[in-house]
Design a protein around this motif. Structure first.
Motif, short mmCIF file in Angstrom:
data_model
loop_
_atom_site.label_atom_id
_atom_site.label_comp_id
_atom_site.label_asym_id
_atom_site.label_seq_id
_atom_site.Cartn_x
_atom_site.Cartn_y
_atom_site.Cartn_z
N MET A 32 0.84 -1.18 0.00
CA MET A 32 0.00 0.00 0.00
C MET A 32 0.88 1.23 0.00
O MET A 32 1.81 1.35 0.78
N LYS A 33 0.58 2.16 -0.90
CA LYS A 33 1.31 3.42 -0.98
C LYS A 33 0.46 4.52 -0.34
O LYS A 33 -0.66 4.77 -0.76
N VAL A 34 1.04 5.16 0.67
CA VAL A 34 0.38 6.26 1.37
C VAL A 34 1.20 7.52 1.14
O VAL A 34 2.40 7.54 1.39
N VAL A 35 0.53 8.56 0.65
CA VAL A 35 1.20 9.84 0.42
C VAL A 35 0.56 10.88 1.34
O VAL A 35 -0.65 11.06 1.32
N GLY A 36 1.39 11.51 2.15
CA GLY A 36 0.94 12.63 2.96
C GLY A 36 1.30 13.93 2.27
O GLY A 36 2.43 14.07 1.78
N ILE A 37 0.36 14.83 2.19
CA ILE A 37 0.61 16.13 1.55
C ILE A 37 0.53 17.21 2.62
O ILE A 37 -0.51 17.37 3.25
N ALA A 38 1.64 17.91 2.83
CA ALA A 38 1.62 19.11 3.66
C ALA A 38 1.32 20.25 2.70
O ALA A 38 2.16 20.66 1.89
N GLY A 39 0.07 20.76 2.74
CA GLY A 39 -0.49 21.57 1.68
C GLY A 39 -0.21 23.04 1.70
O GLY A 39 -1.03 23.81 1.22
N SER A 40 0.91 23.47 2.23
CA SER A 40 1.24 24.89 2.24
C SER A 40 2.74 25.07 2.05
O SER A 40 3.52 24.18 2.38
N ASN A 41 3.11 26.22 1.53
CA ASN A 41 4.54 26.49 1.40
C ASN A 41 5.04 27.46 2.48
O ASN A 41 6.17 27.92 2.41
N VAL A 42 4.21 27.74 3.48
CA VAL A 42 4.62 28.58 4.60
C VAL A 42 4.11 27.97 5.91
O VAL A 42 3.19 27.16 5.92
N GLY A 43 4.70 28.40 7.01
CA GLY A 43 4.25 27.95 8.33
C GLY A 43 4.84 26.61 8.72
O GLY A 43 5.49 25.94 7.92
N SER A 44 4.61 26.22 9.97
CA SER A 44 5.20 24.98 10.47
C SER A 44 4.19 24.02 11.10
O SER A 44 4.48 22.84 11.26
N LYS A 45 3.01 24.48 11.46
CA LYS A 45 2.07 23.63 12.20
C LYS A 45 1.56 22.46 11.37
O LYS A 45 1.47 21.34 11.86
N THR A 46 1.23 22.70 10.13
CA THR A 46 0.73 21.61 9.29
C THR A 46 1.83 20.58 9.08
O THR A 46 1.58 19.38 9.15
N ARG A 47 3.04 21.02 8.84
CA ARG A 47 4.16 20.07 8.66
C ARG A 47 4.39 19.28 9.95
O ARG A 47 4.61 18.07 9.92
N THR A 48 4.32 19.95 11.09
CA THR A 48 4.46 19.25 12.36
C THR A 48 3.39 18.18 12.50
O THR A 48 3.69 17.03 12.86
N ALA A 49 2.15 18.52 12.21
CA ALA A 49 1.05 17.55 12.30
C ALA A 49 1.25 16.40 11.33
O ALA A 49 0.99 15.24 11.65
N MET A 50 1.72 16.69 10.12
CA MET A 50 1.96 15.64 9.14
C MET A 50 3.09 14.72 9.60
O MET A 50 3.03 13.51 9.42
N ASP A 51 4.14 15.30 10.18
CA ASP A 51 5.25 14.47 10.69
C ASP A 51 4.75 13.50 11.75
O ASP A 51 5.11 12.31 11.73
N TYR A 52 3.94 13.98 12.68
CA TYR A 52 3.36 13.10 13.70
C TYR A 52 2.52 12.00 13.05
O TYR A 52 2.62 10.82 13.39
N THR A 53 1.69 12.40 12.10
CA THR A 53 0.76 11.46 11.46
C THR A 53 1.50 10.37 10.71
O THR A 53 1.20 9.18 10.86
N LEU A 54 2.48 10.76 9.92
CA LEU A 54 3.20 9.77 9.12
C LEU A 54 4.12 8.90 9.97
O LEU A 54 4.35 7.74 9.64
N LYS A 55 4.58 9.43 11.10
CA LYS A 55 5.35 8.61 12.04
C LYS A 55 4.45 7.50 12.59
O LYS A 55 4.86 6.33 12.68
#
Length: 188
Positions: free
Chosen positions: A1-24
């Motif tokens: 199974m291929k799972v792709v997480g998209i951090a959908g912004s090119n600014v800020g850090s909160k969404t990337r932080t949440a995606m890092d937790y999720t994909l971990k």
């Protein structure tokens, strides 16, 4: 199974932080899954000009082909001006109208206040439905108060992220079984 997480912004850090937790969580719970993060802040994307996604070059080609090859997509997006960021909208514009057919799509949203949850219901879900996604109905909404120094400090959010991963994987498995049963019906 291929799972792709998209951090959908090119600014800020909160969404990337949440995606890092999720994909971990995804990598720990489902080690056989191929989990990839596409953080739009790390790519030089061109604006959609109506071409087929495979006709683009460079980062745009890589990002769109990575998304198209996925079985499951986890979209993480901040809320900007009560809407999705232009970088995420551009991804949708780059892909064909049926891009998410037979794909499971789940979502997490970061926002400054609880009032912005409607953005997901009134904007993001309709776009995904139009693009034929199998949408995981529950999503994770994370507010400003749930973060401290680029860490998620609310245990309930972490629990909901884990549940989001489980729901996503279970839905992928369920739809795979449905497709398999349908294929048997055609006998060719």
């Amino acid at each position: 199974m291929k799972v792709v997480g998209i951090a959908g912004s090119n600014v800020g850090s909160k969404t990337r932080t949440a995606m890092d937790y999720t994909l971990k969580i995804a990598r720990e719970k489902y080690p056989d899954a191929e989990v990839t993060l596409v953080d739009l802040a790390e790519y030089e994307m061109v604006f959609s000009d109506g071409r087929n996604y495979w006709d683009y070059e460079g980062d745009t080609k890589y990002v769109t082909e990575t998304i198209m090859a996925a079985d499951a997509i986890i979209i993480g997006t901040p809320t900007f001006q009560a809407s999705i960021p232009a970088t995420l909208k551009n991804i949708f514009d780059l892909l064909p109208v049926n891009a998410f057919r037979d794909k499971v799509v789940s979502m997490l949203v970061t926002a400054g206040t609880a009032k912005h949850y409607l953005m997901l219901e009134q904007q993001l879900k309709p776009i995904l439905a139009y693009m034929k996604a199998h949408i995981v109905q529950t999503y994770v909404f994370i507010e400003e108060k749930d973060f401290h120094r680029k860490e998620i400090v609310n245990d309930d959010v972490l629990f909901r992220l884990e549940r989001l991963i489980d729901d996503t994987v279970q839905l992928v498995d369920a739809y795979a079984e449905i497709r398999k049963a349908k294929d048997v019906e055609y006998d060719f």
